[in-house]
Design a protein around this motif. Structure first.
Motif, mmCIF file in Angstrom:
data_model
loop_
_atom_site.group_PDB
_atom_site.id
_atom_site.type_symbol
_atom_site.label_atom_id
_atom_site.label_comp_id
_atom_site.label_asym_id
_atom_site.label_seq_id
_atom_site.Cartn_x
_atom_site.Cartn_y
_atom_site.Cartn_z
ATOM 1 N N TYR A 119 41.296 41.946 41.690
ATOM 2 C CA TYR A 119 40.149 42.858 41.894
ATOM 3 C C TYR A 119 38.963 42.074 42.474
ATOM 4 O O TYR A 119 38.319 42.513 43.427
ATOM 5 N N ASN A 123 37.533 42.684 46.267
ATOM 6 C CA ASN A 123 36.132 43.075 46.416
ATOM 7 C C ASN A 123 35.388 42.102 47.335
ATOM 8 O O ASN A 123 34.575 42.509 48.157
ATOM 9 N N LEU A 147 35.317 49.369 43.907
ATOM 10 C CA LEU A 147 34.452 48.373 44.569
ATOM 11 C C LEU A 147 33.162 48.119 43.789
ATOM 12 O O LEU A 147 32.069 48.168 44.343
ATOM 13 N N ALA A 150 31.575 44.606 44.821
ATOM 14 C CA ALA A 150 31.162 44.437 46.214
ATOM 15 C C ALA A 150 29.635 44.398 46.391
ATOM 16 O O ALA A 150 29.140 43.595 47.190
#
Ligand code: ADQ
Length: 478
Positions: A119, A123, A147, A150
């Motif tokens: 993950y 991201n 996300l 992010a």
């Protein structure tokens, strides 16, 4: 960063797990990109009409990503995911860890460190692609729970841009969120944004409370102070998503759709009451509860074919995740039992359709249905509820709506239900059927007014206005 010369940059960059296009193989055997018919795509059309934008997302197939390309006035930037990453980041952390925690742990969440590692990695890859196409001072709009890291990654790479994030699903109460072994990192990831949008006020409040309790951030009203030395404050607020009211109503009014409505009713034996459920086959949608209530109403003789029938459309979803396979088995078994026990020759009690349909067919189904059953156990918004009332320009029909959807917070006049209360759900269904037509028309008019006034175009412009007005500015920003 890529060394391609003359890299194009954009003042508006969307980042979402999926690109707004699907690759299809045409009759002549050639592969081409087709626009996927989602609400987000329509919303973005309305904002990208005035300014060109880029969209960063996965193209839907594992492996090397295709090259960037322009389609429909949008610059598409594919992000690659390996087969392993689809399993670990998408099916694993996004849909096996976050999805259950964010939906009241209807099924147990799983925690795996290799899911989390993927993950983070994915991201960061999205953030790098965003940083690469964002013009100086651009607006970056990150979508959804896949996300959440992010925003902070983008800020680290590009402190000059303005970053918004919108959560399409609920944000859980702190007691559930606290289970996540990586809760602090997730909050820090989101606090990289300037503005965070949620479906309901309660979701925004849950986020602010989580920051206060779990990372000891100072909070005031809907804002959170960030401890990174920048003096930034991040604002969290509700901006509920909607649908393209005008576009969908126009489609529903088309003569071909009107003809199809009659055909559908006829093919079902012209029942007095046609009930409809339309959902992704997801355990959050309360399909099992709905079927149980319907089964009991039939068994008690309160309703029954051929006068009444239920059409349940269930879009295939996440079939590589075990809980989804189990749900499909349960639903199909129950449908089989209801039809076996309670159907009559030529008139099944439930018509179960495990397909995706074109928008025209969905509009015709909505227009054909006397009672729309929207009974999720938890749902960020539920666009089906809004689509149903949009298609009912004739003011016919009735909406049974779970209190656990975001939509219920806007569509109060609907026939509200608690899907956990099977007895109550049965009574609500009967009430929706038996309420006199003039009262139902009045209710439908009110529901339609709400959706017409708060359509997806307004959602997108409200979000971007909130992003522009957010208090935060990173040091060194424009
Ligand atoms: P979903 O969980 O996918 O979305 P929903 O909001 O109901 O749920 O949207 C589903 C969409 O798929 C609707 O537009 C519906 O018409 C369409 N659809 C469903 N079944 C179909 C079928 N068989 N054929 C064709 N189309 C079908 C997530 C969140 C929601 C939130 C949305 C948007 O879980 O809570 O409302 O994002 O933010």
């Amino acid at each position: 960063m890529s060394s391609t010369p003359e890299r194009k940059t954009f003042d508006l960059v969307i980042a979402a797990n999926r690109l707004p296009v699907d690759q299809v193989v045409t009759d002549s055997g050639e592969a081409e990109w087709r626009r996927s018919p989602g609400g987000l795509v329509t919303a973005m059309d309305s904002v990208m009409r005035d300014q060109p934008g880029a969209w960063v997302g996965w193209a839907g197939e594992p492996g090397e990503p295709p090259a960037r390309f322009d389609q429909g006035g949008v610059h598409l930037v594919p992000v690659g995911l390996s087969e392993d990453e689809v399993h670990l980041y998408y099916e694993g952390f996004s849909n096996g860890t976050l999805w259950p925690i964010y939906h009241d742990v209807i099924v147990a969440a799983a925690f795996h460190r290799d899911w989390w590692a993927a993950y983070q990695r994915v991201n960061l890859r999205f953030a790098q692609a965003v940083a690469d196409v964002a013009a100086p001072g651009a607006r970056v709009w990150v979508q959804d729970y896949q996300l959440q890291l992010a925003p902070a990654y983008v800020r680290a790479l590009r402190p000059d841009v303005r970053i918004g994030w919108f959560n399409h699903i609920p944000f859980p109460p702190v007691e559930l969120f606290a289970q996540l072994p990586w809760r602090g990192q997730l909050l820090d990831g989101l606090l990289g944004a300037d503005f965070l949008g949620f479906q309901r006020q309660a979701d925004a409040q849950n986020f602010v409370r989580a920051c206060r309790q779990l990372i000891h951030a100072e909070t005031r009203g809907g804002t959170v102070a960030v401890h990174d030395g920048s003096g930034r404050r991040v604002r969290a607020a509700a901006i509920p998503i909607s649908i393209d009211f005008k576009g969908l109503e126009a489609l529903a009014r088309q003569p071909s759709v009107t003809a199809r409505v009659a055909e559908i009713r006829e093919s079902l034996g012209n029942p007095k009451v046609l009930m409809l459920g339309v959902d992704r086959l997801d355990y959050t949608k309360g399909i099992r509860h709905r079927l149980k209530a319907y089964q009991e109403l039939l068994a008690e003789g309160q309703l029954g074919p051929p006068d009444v029938t239920l059409v349940q459309v269930a879009t295939p979803s996440r079939e590589r995740v075990a809980a989804y396979r189990q749900l499909r088995e349960d639903v199909e078994q129950r449908v089989g039992r209801i039809n076996g026990d309670l159907g009559v020759m030529g008139f099944p009690a439930v018509h179960y359709l495990h397909h995706s349909y074109p928008r025209e067919e969905m509009a015709a189904l909505f227009r054909a249905a006397d009672i729309m059953l929207v009974t999720p156990l938890r749902d960020g918004m539920n666009l089906v509820a809004k689509e149903y009332v949009t298609c009912r320009f004739d003011l016919g029909g009735a909406l049974v709506l779970s209190e656990f959807t975001g939509a219920w917070h806007e569509l109060h006049q609907a026939f509200a239900c608690n899907p956990h209360d099977i007895e109550g759900l049965k009574q609500t269904i009967l009430r929706a059927i038996n309420t006199p037509a003039p009262d139902k028309r009045r209710i439908m008019r009110a529901l339609r007014r709400r959706v017409a006034d708060h359509d997806v175009q307004r959602w997108a412009s409200r979000f971007l206005a909130a992003l522009d007005a957010a208090p935060a500015r990173a040091e060194g920003g424009p």
